[in-house]
Design a protein around this motif. Structure first.
Motif, short mmCIF file in Angstrom:
data_model
loop_
_atom_site.label_atom_id
_atom_site.label_comp_id
_atom_site.label_asym_id
_atom_site.label_seq_id
_atom_site.Cartn_x
_atom_site.Cartn_y
_atom_site.Cartn_z
N ALA A 1 -3.22 -131.92 -39.01
CA ALA A 1 -1.86 -132.91 -38.59
C ALA A 1 -1.37 -132.40 -37.30
O ALA A 1 -0.84 -133.19 -36.56
CB ALA A 1 -0.76 -132.46 -39.65
N CYS A 2 -1.46 -130.91 -36.98
CA CYS A 2 -0.61 -130.34 -35.82
C CYS A 2 -1.61 -130.44 -34.67
O CYS A 2 -0.76 -130.49 -33.49
CB CYS A 2 -0.27 -129.11 -36.34
N CYS B 1 -0.35 -132.73 -31.90
CA CYS B 1 0.86 -132.97 -31.98
C CYS B 1 1.68 -132.37 -30.72
O CYS B 1 1.34 -131.01 -30.44
CB CYS B 1 1.68 -132.46 -33.12
N CYS C 1 7.68 -126.62 -32.59
CA CYS C 1 7.30 -126.34 -34.00
C CYS C 1 6.20 -125.45 -34.23
O CYS C 1 5.31 -125.55 -33.33
CB CYS C 1 6.90 -127.88 -34.69
N CYS D 1 3.43 -136.74 -40.39
CA CYS D 1 4.67 -136.10 -40.13
C CYS D 1 5.53 -136.66 -39.62
O CYS D 1 6.25 -136.29 -38.54
CB CYS D 1 4.25 -134.80 -39.35
N ARG E 1 8.24 -134.72 -36.81
CA ARG E 1 7.87 -135.10 -35.30
C ARG E 1 8.96 -135.69 -34.91
O ARG E 1 9.37 -135.83 -33.83
CB ARG E 1 6.61 -136.16 -35.33
S1 SF4 Z 1 5.91 -131.74 -36.00
FE1 SF4 Z 1 5.41 -129.65 -36.64
S2 SF4 Z 1 4.42 -129.92 -38.68
FE2 SF4 Z 1 4.47 -131.89 -37.67
S3 SF4 Z 1 2.45 -132.36 -36.90
FE3 SF4 Z 1 3.96 -131.53 -35.17
S4 SF4 Z 1 3.54 -129.39 -35.29
FE4 SF4 Z 1 2.77 -130.00 -36.98
#
Ligand code: SF4
Length: 408
Positions: free
Chosen positions: A329-330, A333, A340, A364, A368
């Motif tokens: 997931a991250c 991002c 985060c 997320c 996000r």
């Molecule tokens: S907001 Fe945080 S938990 Fe969500 S995808 Fe981005 S880095 Fe990962």
């Protein structure tokens, strides 16, 4: 039960310099006088079994042995949960605090105790305990949901409000947890105004999945609804003069400001340090992401030493699963490592993960989305200047200054 396990709790003092903080959420008993309709311990709420003092002392010794090996100070926080933890009575806690004093004798580990209570039962002895024994407390109160009822189906909110007045008269500071659901979402502003007027710092949590797949279907919110509620709360909080910290917004904002101000990065590394463990009434030890799923327990803390569990194969498997969630997931991002650390993906309920439209990994939406929004608003509000620097003289900056918050 509403768990308060997060990496940072806005209303609490940060660890002293050089110390690492760890929380142990202790489910001392599942027994509860309420039957909150969304509770994910619902099937066990009539179970009167509780941790024994012998089990607790064994657990303390095991925890002390593990953290005494560290080459830095440790701030160890016990968070007492249930069921309703105060139904065990004041003597239960005085006796276990005595045991802590005997067992945690080394100043390398500093111990504090917090309790999360439904506050429906309060007497003089409990008032003394909350004042002198605990280092802080959180009250579970939803306001306008009608979901926190007793075994007879009666909403005990008037009793809770009366007992909150009693805490106020006794000058016992307290925070609150409010579970946001389909029932009270339309009253979000009134909920905020209540805490603003009372000058109580709330943590607003969206309702989780329940004990079964379908228990909370009628009350669950979509991730988009949760995100919108967080944005609305952010605006209410920004415009409010009340010296309160609204969580999780405070922690999100603090990290956005840190990231913009320092341009540094930091990543959650669960293999190096775990911030929160949960110990169930039967001694099973969990990470927050897997709570009460025995297939993902690290082992039993009443039977095995913590040092062995932390370094054991079951914990290794839990760590690898969390790392896989972060990776999927991250890694794409823009907030990862900056606003985060990846902690939400590693540790927060896997049950609510919203799939990407492509079906690969997690979108997320909640984290996000709110990080994007807070960052944008900090620029618009002038907290961050056009040069990207934090303007500590801006009107809204004091909102994020820890000195302005009411300590709990
Ligand atoms: S907001 Fe945080 S938990 Fe969500 S995808 Fe981005 S880095 Fe990962």
């Amino acid at each position: 039960m509403d768990i308060v396990y997060e990496q940072r709790l806005g209303h609490r003092a940060p660890p002293s310099a050089g110390a690492q903080k760890v929380q142990f959420v202790i489910v001392s008993s599942k027994y509860c006088n309420l039957r909150c309709r969304y509770c994910y311990e619902f099937p066990d709420l009539a179970d009167r079994r509780a941790m024994s003092h012998e089990q607790l002392e064994r657990m303390y010794r095991s925890i002390a042995d593990h953290y005494y090996r560290k080459d830095h100070p440790v701030e160890l926080e016990f968070d007492w949960h249930g069921g309703e933890p105060l139904l065990l009575g004041a003597d239960f806690y005085w006796r276990t605090f005595d045991a802590q004093t005997r067992i945690f004798a080394d100043p390398q580990v500093r111990v504090t105790n917090f309790v999360q209570t439904n506050l429906t039962v309060l007497n003089e002895r409990l008032v003394d305990l909350l004042w002198e024994g605990f280092d802080g407390l959180g009250v579970s109160i939803d306001l306008f949901s009608g979901l926190r009822v007793n075994t007879g189906g009666k909403d005990l909110q008037p009793t809770v409000l009366k007992n909150m007045d009693r805490l106020r008269q006794a000058r016992i500071p307290h925070g609150a947890i409010t579970v946001l659901s389909r029932q009270n979402l339309p009253h979000l502003e009134k909920i905020f105004r209540f805490f603003e007027g009372a000058e109580i710092s709330p943590r607003i949590l969206a309702v989780h999945r329940g004990a079964s797949e379908t228990q909370n279907d009628a009350d669950l919110l979509t991730e988009d609804e949760v995100l919108q509620a967080l944005k609305d709360l952010f605006e209410l909080w920004m415009e409010s003069p009340a010296p309160i910290a609204v969580e999780p917004l405070y922690s999100y904002t603090e990290r956005v400001i840190w990231s913009l101000a320092t341009q540094e990065t930091s990543y959650y590394d669960k293999s190096q340090w775990e911030y929160i463990y949960l110990v169930d009434t039967d001694g099973n030890l969990y990470s927050y992401s897997d709570v009460f799923d025995t297939a993902w327990s690290h082992g039993n803390l009443f039977e095995e030493p913590l040092h062995g569990l932390v370094n054991g194969p079951r914990h290794r498997r839990v760590i690898e699963a969390a790392e896989a969630r972060i990776k999927s997931a991250c890694s794409g991002c823009r907030h990862y490592g900056r606003a985060c650390s990846g902690y939400p993906m590693a540790e927060e309920s896997t049950g609510r993960r919203d799939p990407r439209p492509s079906g690969a990994g997690t979108a997320c939406t909640r984290e996000r989305g709110i990080l994007d929004y807070i960052e944008k608003r900090l620029f618009e509000l002038g907290v961050v200047g056009p040069n990207g620097r934090i303007d500590t003289t801006s009107k809204h900056y004091p909102r994020f200054d820890p000195a302005t918050r009411i300590p709990v």
